[in-house]
Design a protein around this motif. Structure first.
Motif, mmCIF file in Angstrom:
data_model
loop_
_atom_site.group_PDB
_atom_site.id
_atom_site.type_symbol
_atom_site.label_atom_id
_atom_site.label_comp_id
_atom_site.label_asym_id
_atom_site.label_seq_id
_atom_site.Cartn_x
_atom_site.Cartn_y
_atom_site.Cartn_z
ATOM 1 N N MET A 32 0.726 -1.487 0.016
ATOM 2 C CA MET A 32 -0.599 -0.310 0.250
ATOM 3 C C MET A 32 1.098 1.204 0.188
ATOM 4 O O MET A 32 2.166 1.136 1.077
ATOM 5 C CB MET A 32 -1.112 -0.250 0.975
ATOM 6 N N PHE A 33 0.871 1.744 -1.342
ATOM 7 C CA PHE A 33 1.386 3.374 -0.807
ATOM 8 C C PHE A 33 0.478 4.495 -0.473
ATOM 9 O O PHE A 33 -0.910 4.520 -0.091
ATOM 10 C CB PHE A 33 1.402 3.799 -2.638
ATOM 11 N N ILE A 34 0.662 5.240 0.620
ATOM 12 C CA ILE A 34 0.029 6.309 1.094
ATOM 13 C C ILE A 34 1.019 8.181 0.657
ATOM 14 O O ILE A 34 1.829 8.032 1.667
ATOM 15 C CB ILE A 34 -0.055 5.651 2.408
ATOM 16 N N HIS A 35 0.148 8.501 0.120
ATOM 17 C CA HIS A 35 0.577 10.021 0.323
ATOM 18 C C HIS A 35 -0.144 10.892 1.353
ATOM 19 O O HIS A 35 -1.361 10.957 0.419
ATOM 20 C CB HIS A 35 0.076 10.275 -1.211
ATOM 21 N N TRP A 36 -0.180 11.011 1.956
ATOM 22 C CA TRP A 36 -0.515 11.950 2.729
ATOM 23 C C TRP A 36 0.624 13.238 3.404
ATOM 24 O O TRP A 36 1.092 13.277 3.821
ATOM 25 C CB TRP A 36 -1.082 11.296 4.268
ATOM 26 N N GLY A 37 -0.488 14.631 3.799
ATOM 27 C CA GLY A 37 0.106 15.191 4.027
ATOM 28 C C GLY A 37 -0.236 17.024 4.691
ATOM 29 O O GLY A 37 -2.001 16.399 4.260
#
Length: 480
Positions: A88-93
């Motif tokens: 799982m790739f997670i892009h969170w900011g």
């Protein structure tokens, strides 16, 4: 040499003071007594001294870690990675607040003064790392890769190198990476950290590269100071959060001809955590010191995106990263969702190309993963429970991929994945060794086959309703 070293040290100290100024009136999370202030100052000085020593020990800058020899632990990690197949790739900011992807600071564009207001709106009170990790496991994923810092320079962890981080600047005030790391360790999921080498916030990221020209930063800066800062944050990530699976670099393409001091950075990572794998999304062939090769929105060797016209496929472990809609970070209006069937086909084709599939989610600013993503991950997980044996622990099979599908292999077992073929029979090249038996993975029933000169002919069963992949299991004679 001594004079040069002193000059470097003075430059380094000036750079450190600019990056990490000590404010005697600030608490830094500690009581205001003088001894606590001195302890904070000593701790900051210690970080600077350690990094300066690392810089001197690394010697002259090099393009990569030329003399790198992977440790046994690293080689073991590579084999695990190749067996894992699905992450799982997670892009969170803080950019999730604006609902227009992780590049909004550049694409809007937004100058750094205005963008500095965004963290004040980031308060993800519904973030529950146990739910994220459980969802990844239910989908059949074996590891998570999350953005510790994206191109906006904002750290999603508690960094002492800058207050431009989630603990110091947001009302949430919690260490997101720390919380997720603890939960990954608890539930047995490996954690990889995406870390952007590109930084639109730092004034020391200078000269500018291809992006970040509208952020209002001064036309000056100290490139070496920026690289020291980056290594300092990497040291924090590899020291404070337990075992890390690897570092997933991105952004070097912004300044491809710059001296990134890769030898120093890669040596630092391998020294702190020898098993940790290093990969870089620079769209070039791997540099010495890298442990896996990734392909962005592309299967290895296909060159469909325009990112990587000169990139070949190496012998390192491989990974392909893709989005579930068209966005990496949360995008409020992006409804171009890929179907579950398409995601499964991509996973299968990645495995057939001997690569892992890193499938992205961009959580909402609330801390929740949007229901469209949850639905698809749950459905992919259901498929993996039935067909995972044809994916996990396999390598690319003996037959090259074609429009019809791919093959995967584990030992003497070959899995023929029929993804798009309407004919009653499928002709394949000859297997490496004679075929002893053939069966359908879905129910174990026998499948008819016949060996012909130079090939193998399979009689295909009728596809079941909504069946994405007809998997035929071939058992070959044991290797002599």
């Amino acid at each position: 040499m001594a004079a040069i070293s002193i000059a470097i040290l003075l430059d380094f100290r000036r750079a450190f003071a600019r990056i990490h100024p000590f404010d005697p009136g600030a608490s830094y999370g500690f009581p205001m007594e003088t001894d606590m202030k001195n302890a904070t100052r000593a701790r900051s000085t210690g970080i600077a001294t350690a990094l300066f020593a690392t810089a001197l020990a690394a010697g002259p800058a090099a393009t990569a870690q030329e003399k790198y020899t992977p440790t046994p632990a690293n080689l073991e990690a590579r084999a695990w990675f190749q067996d894992a197949k699905f992450g799982m790739f997670i892009h969170w900011g803080v950019y999730s607040v604006l609902g227009d992807g992780e590049w909004i600071m550049e694409t809007r564009p937004i100058n750094r003064t205005d963008y500095a207001k965004v963290p004040a709106f980031f308060n993800p009170i519904k973030f529950d790392p146990s739910v994220w990790v459980a969802l990844a496991k239910a989908a059949g994923m074996k590891y998570i890769t999350i953005t510790s810092k994206h191109h906006d320079g904002f750290a999603m962890f508690d960094s002492r190198w800058t207050d431009w981080n989630v603990v110091a600047r947001t009302p949430y005030g919690k260490d997101v990476i720390g919380m997720l790391a603890a939960e990954c360790h608890k539930q047995g999921i490996k954690l990889f950290l995406y870390h952007s080498q590109l930084d639109w916030h730092s004034p020391d990221y200078f000269p500018r590269g291809r992006t970040g020209h509208h952020t209002g930063r001064p036309d000056s800066g100290n490139w070496d100071a920026y690289l020291n800062f980056m290594d300092g944050q990497l040291r924090e990530l590899l020291t404070n959060y337990g075992e890390i699976g690897g570092i997933w670099f991105d952004g070097m393409w912004d300044k491809p001809d710059a001296d990134w001091h890769l030898a120093r950075t890669y040596a630092l990572i391998h020294q702190l955590q020898p098993q940790a794998m290093i990969g870089s999304n620079h769209h070039k062939n791997p540099f010495p010191g890298e442990d896996f090769q990734m392909f962005e929105k592309d299967l290895p060797g296909q060159h469909t995106t325009g990112f990587n016209p000169e990139q070949s496929v190496s012998a390192l472990p491989l990974e392909t990263a893709e989005t579930m809609n068209n966005s990496w970070g949360f995008n409020l209006t992006d409804e171009h969702y890929k179907s579950t069937a398409d995601l499964i086909r991509y996973l299968v084709r990645a495995a057939g190309a001997n690569a892992n599939f890193l499938l992205n989610v961009g959580p909402m600013p609330s801390g929740e993963i949007q229901p469209e993503f949850v639905q698809r991950l749950t459905e992919v997980g259901r498929w993996m429970k039935q067909y995972g044996d044809s994916i996990y622990g396999t390598r690319g099979g003996p037959v090259a991929a074609g429009p019809w599908g791919v093959t995967t292999q584990r030992g003497s077992t070959v899995y023929v994945h029929v993804l798009d073929w309407n004919g009653p029979v499928l002709a394949l090249p000859a297997m490496p060794r004679p075929v002893r038996s053939a069966r359908l993975l879905r129910d174990g029933s026998s499948a008819e086959f016949s060996a012909v000169k130079g090939g193998l002919v399979l009689k295909l069963p009728e596809p079941q309703p909504e069946e994405v992949d007809r998997v035929i299991v071939l058992e070959l004679e044991a290797a002599k």
